[in-house]
Design a protein around this motif. Structure first.
Motif: not given
Length: 806
Positions: A341-343, A349-353, A708-714
């Motif tokens: 998840f962290s990766a 987030t790099r892609n979103i940037d 990105a949301l999955m990696s945060l909220e799960i």
């Protein structure tokens, strides 16, 4: 002339049959025969030319039971089974012959053996059947075998569901519309609008018409046909395997359901190989490529079935059983541990940037164009994971996005436009380009929910001072718009007029995320009316959609097709109400909608042809989420959210199937990540769309956002310190090695088999803590454990303290 054999049409291609029919009509008309006689003579030819032979049993023919055990099992369903040898003329069924059990010298010379096993499990009757076919006679081409279950006492009220393909028989109104055209102008503002879709496999809603739907296993999320008899409160589920092996490739089974004209009988068919007369496409149908196969002496193939019969008080109860059994025949899948998840968070987030646009106005673009498309596919949603990075640069970029989107994107009524160009000029973006005031309801529902969540996130980060009063005022205006529409219309419809606030396209569940948004807004703005409307809307949508076994209206490009996105949105909305009110009814209902969402989620590792890109990668597709009955493809994750409602249900109930469902989805997501870090929305095996390919090369913004949301909220790991409950969601291997329940002390071992270093977030709690609602921003408080690539970490959890252990 009068003795041209009508049955000959079953052996002719469609156009030849029509040609002969028209010639017959001309000759007869020239002889001045009455028109009705002409029609009586040539109509059967046209019927067969369009549909081939019928799978229904011949009228009055008494079929001998295949076996006493099968007959007894099906008797309560007014059912009987036939085993058939099939001959095909191209993609049309040309002949049917019964296949007797055992080795008997029939002219078809088949050997058939059946292995049977029955059991009673809880309130279910279960029968496992394995049919072993062997060709004993001469070589035959364009042939196959099939199992047909004939149901008497059939009724059109029966709920028919084939996962991700057919919901309530797809008995809806069909219109001819192109992709992303929206409904016709005559259907706008029409309160009595029935469910309306483009052409798709369906049981006809019109009495007297041919009623037959045909798909194959590539068109399904689970190889299953599910039937619920509302009159008897009786459920029937047929599970089957994927197909038969022919030259090192699995050829899918066909799933066919046909009704008689009076709708008093129906026949369910599992055919091998699957031969559809028409191939379902992204919209409508094309010429079928399906054909029978050649059987030489000694050739053998097997079909496996598992049948269930059980009582259920309603459709949610029926789907509850299905969600428990959907993997029973295909078995446990084998996910790959690919990217922790962290990766994933770092990559996405790099892609979103990279989508941050800088110009006269600066903002995060959710798509491959310099605009904001509000809600749905990421607008004002992709800002959430960037805000969670909690640094000055990204906070500033998010604030600029909020300034731009909310200042220029809101209409007179309080609803937002469909999209906002880089110069600040709003437009419709989809479906109604000529009527840009019409906007998808779901887009505004998403904006309400995610903007209040982002206000809460900024507060939790200690940055409440950065929340601008103008933003709060505009989102409150949006909440007020939803309340006003609800009071005036009693629903939110599929589309809204963002200038007047009126419903433009009625009668779908596309706005269900507004229930969650209003619940959040009720607390944020201290307005209890928002919560009252949210609860009223939840009752309406549950009654009119959940109880009918489908939700609709999430996407602008699908008219009112059944879809997965409203299913998970409603799950989230109901779980939000449960956590806000503590009312058990919402927890139960959120489980009901999670069970519906499970029907859209691939439950088995489909075997693709070896030449396809995904097969070459060894991709495991269990957990891919199908979009809708129109857009027939699987994708990495839900559009557009983490699916954390499934985790919250698991946390509240302890029912592991919801954790396992979320685990599958999270692991399928990583299968879509390409070597360059891009991700595409295509992760599919369906032969209607991008079968086995990697789609568009990885240009899909909403999949960056939901990952990105999955990696945060799960949480990467969930642990109960007081009972034996432990679940690893992340791409890790883990186990509890020891427990001291008296002191709530737990020894844990985690291994990271991936090539990425992992920062694993652990949520550990006891029963008292788990009884409390989980905060929207709880991920900020979860403990972090660092594990290097290929490394193992051992630690002890005691209360809120984590200590290294070796």
């Amino acid at each position: 002339m009068l003795f041209i054999p009508v049955h000959f049409s079953i052996f002719m291609p469609e156009m030849i049959a029509i040609k002969y029919t028209l010639k017959l009509k001309e000759r007869l008309c020239c002889n001045k025969l009455p028109v009705f006689i002409v029609l009586m003579l040539f109509a059967p030819l046209l019927l067969f030319a369009q549909a081939g032979l019928s799978w229904l049993p011949s009228p009055g023919a008494a079929a001998a039971p295949v076996s006493a055990e099968i007959h007894t099992f099906l008797k309560g369903l007014s059912g009987n089974m036939r085993v058939l040898a099939c001959g095909y003329r191209g993609a049309q069924l040309g002949s049917l012959e019964p296949v007797p059990v055992g080795k008997k010298g029939t002219k078809n010379e088949w050997e058939l053996n059946i292995d049977k096993y029955s059991e009673q499990k809880e309130d279910q009757e279960i029968m496992d059947l394995t049919f072993r076919f062997k060709r004993e006679g001469r070589t035959i081409a364009d042939a196959g075998v099939a199992l047909a279950i004939d149901f008497g006492n059939w009724d059109v009220s029966n709920y028919v569901m084939i996962p991700a393909s057919v919901y309530n028989g797809n008995r809806n109104r069909i219109v001819t519309r192109g992709y992303n055209e929206g409904v016709d102008r005559s259907d706008l503002y029409r309160k009595d609008l029935p469910q309306t879709t483009t052409s798709l496999p369906q049981l006809s809603p019109n009495a007297g018409e041919l009623s037959r739907l045909e798909i194959n296993i590539s068109n399904t999320a689970t190889p299953a046909v599910c039937i619920y008899d509302r009159r008897k409160g009786l459920g029937f589920v047929l599970l089957c395997d994927q197909g038969i092996m022919v030259k090192d490739q699995v050829i899918d089974h066909g799933l066919i359901l046909e009704e008689n004209k009076s709708r008093t009988q129906a026949t369910l068919v599992v055919s091998a190989p699957g031969v559809r007369e028409r191939k379902p496409e992204f919209i409508g149908f094309s010429k079928s490529p399906d054909r029978g196969i050649t059987w030489s002496p000694g050739d053998a193939h097997t079909i496996k079935l598992r049948l269930y019969k059980f009582k259920a008080k309603d459709i949610p109860g029926f789907l509850n059983t299905f969600s428990k059994i959907r993997k029973d025949l295909t078995g446990k899948n084998q996910p790959r541990q690919l990217v922790p998840f962290s990766a994933i968070n770092q990559i996405m987030t790099r892609n979103i940037d990279k989508r941050y646009y800088e110009g006269k106005f600066s903002f995060y673009c959710p798509e491959n164009a310099d605009w904001i498309s509000f809600g749905w596919i990421g607008g004002l949603i992709n800002t959430f994971p960037m805000l969670a990075l909690n640094d000055a640069l990204h906070r500033e970029r998010v604030m600029r996005t909020f300034d731009f989107g909310m200042t220029y994107g809101q209409g007179r009524s309080g609803y937002f436009w469909g999209a906002l160009n880089k110069d600040g000029w709003p437009f419709g973006r989809e479906a109604y380009n000529d009527r840009p005031e019409i906007v998808l309801t779901r887009k505004n529902a998403d904006v309400l929910y995610w903007m209040v969540k982002q206000f809460e996130l900024m507060r939790a980060q200690g940055h409440a001072a950065f929340i601008k009063a103008d933003w709060e005022w505009r989102i409150r205006k949006l909440a007020d718009a939803f309340v006003k529409t609800w009071k005036e219309e009693g629903q939110w419809g599929n589309d809204l007029d963002h200038e007047t606030g009126k419903v433009a396209v009625y009668n779908s569940s596309g706005g269900v995320m507004a229930i969650a948004g209003l619940a959040l807004a009720s607390r944020y703005y201290h307005n209890p009316e928002y919560l009252r409307v949210a609860e009223a809307a939840a009752a309406y949508y549950y009654k009119n959609f959940a109880l009918t076994g489908m939700t609709t209206g999430a996407c602008a490009d699908i008219l009112q097709n059944a879809d997965s996105e409203t299913a998970i949105a409603f799950t989230t909305a109901l779980m939000t109400l449960y956590e806000f009110t503590g009312k058990p009814v919402y927890l139960r209902q959120s489980r009901d909608l999670a069970n519906l969402a499970a029907t859209w989620t691939t439950s088995f590792d489909y075997r693709l042809p070896a030449y396809t890109a995904l097969a070459k990668l060894g991709a495991k597709l269990t957990g891919a989420v199908w979009a809708s009955t129109q857009n027939k493809h699987g994708a990495p994750g839900f559009c557009t959210q983490s699916g954390d409602a499934l985790f919250r249900i698991y946390r509240s109930t302890g029912e592991q199937r919801y954790a396992e469902l979320l685990y599958d989805i999270a692991h399928a997501y990583a299968e879509g990540i390409q070597p360059n870090g891009h991700i595409t929305e295509r992760l599919t095996y369906c032969d209607a769309d991008s079968r086995g390919s990697r789609g568009d090369g990885g240009k899909t913004g909403w999949n960056e956002t939901n990952g990105a949301l999955m990696s945060l909220e799960i949480p990467g790991v969930y642990l109960r310190t007081d009972i034996d409950r432990f679940f690893v969601f992340d791409h890790l291997e883990g186990r509890v090695t020891k427990r001291d329940q008296k002191h709530q002390k737990v020894w844990v071992e985690l291994h990271n088999p991936t090539p990425y270093a992992a920062t694993v977030r652990l949520l550990a709690e006891n029963g008292n803590q788990s009884a409390k609602a989980l905060k929207l921003t709880s991920f900020l408080d979860w403990k972090k454990i660092e594990i290097g690539a290929g490394q193992t970490s051992r630690f002890v959890v005691e209360g809120t303290v984590i200590k290294k252990n070796g």
